[in-house]
Design a protein around this motif. Sequence first.
Motif, mmCIF file in Angstrom:
data_model
loop_
_atom_site.group_PDB
_atom_site.id
_atom_site.type_symbol
_atom_site.label_atom_id
_atom_site.label_comp_id
_atom_site.label_asym_id
_atom_site.label_seq_id
_atom_site.Cartn_x
_atom_site.Cartn_y
_atom_site.Cartn_z
ATOM 1 N N ASN A 41 0.851 -1.192 0.000
ATOM 2 C CA ASN A 41 0.000 0.000 0.000
ATOM 3 C C ASN A 41 0.885 1.239 0.000
ATOM 4 N N THR A 64 -4.014 8.756 2.225
ATOM 5 C CA THR A 64 -4.889 8.213 1.193
ATOM 6 C C THR A 64 -4.090 7.265 0.300
ATOM 7 N N ASN A 65 -4.627 6.078 0.082
ATOM 8 C CA ASN A 65 -3.966 5.102 -0.771
ATOM 9 C C ASN A 65 -4.073 5.574 -2.220
ATOM 10 N N VAL A 68 -5.614 3.305 -4.924
ATOM 11 C CA VAL A 68 -7.051 3.057 -4.887
ATOM 12 C C VAL A 68 -7.833 4.337 -5.157
ATOM 13 N N GLU A 69 -7.424 5.436 -4.540
ATOM 14 C CA GLU A 69 -8.202 6.675 -4.589
ATOM 15 C C GLU A 69 -7.478 7.837 -5.250
ATOM 16 N N GLY A 70 -6.452 7.559 -5.987
ATOM 17 C CA GLY A 70 -5.711 8.665 -6.593
ATOM 18 C C GLY A 70 -5.257 8.307 -7.990
ATOM 19 N N ASP A 71 -4.192 8.942 -8.402
ATOM 20 C CA ASP A 71 -3.638 8.729 -9.737
ATOM 21 C C ASP A 71 -2.523 7.694 -9.729
ATOM 22 N N GLU A 76 0.552 10.196 -9.065
ATOM 23 C CA GLU A 76 0.026 11.224 -8.147
ATOM 24 C C GLU A 76 1.089 12.289 -7.908
#
Length: 91
Positions: free
Chosen positions: A57, A63-64, A67-70, A74
Amino acid sequence: MQWKLFADLAEHAGTKEIPVDEGADTVGEALDALLADRPALAERVLTDDGELRDHINVLRNGTNVLVEGDGLEERLEAGDELALFPPVSGG
């Protein structure tokens, strides 16, 4: 900015916190710099093909990003905190 490493990842790196490379613009670039001179950590985090292992992870400010980003693309901003977590299990 700094990396926080948890569980056996900190053991492989030899420390729990490592400054993020100042030249890194993305999470992926920061990860590459982190692993560049830490072969034991790289072996634990990357597959033989150099890909991120499925169970690792990668967090940016809690924030992972996978899973929840670019993902590893990112973008980083001043003051970000990055973290690597191995799989967590409990009972």
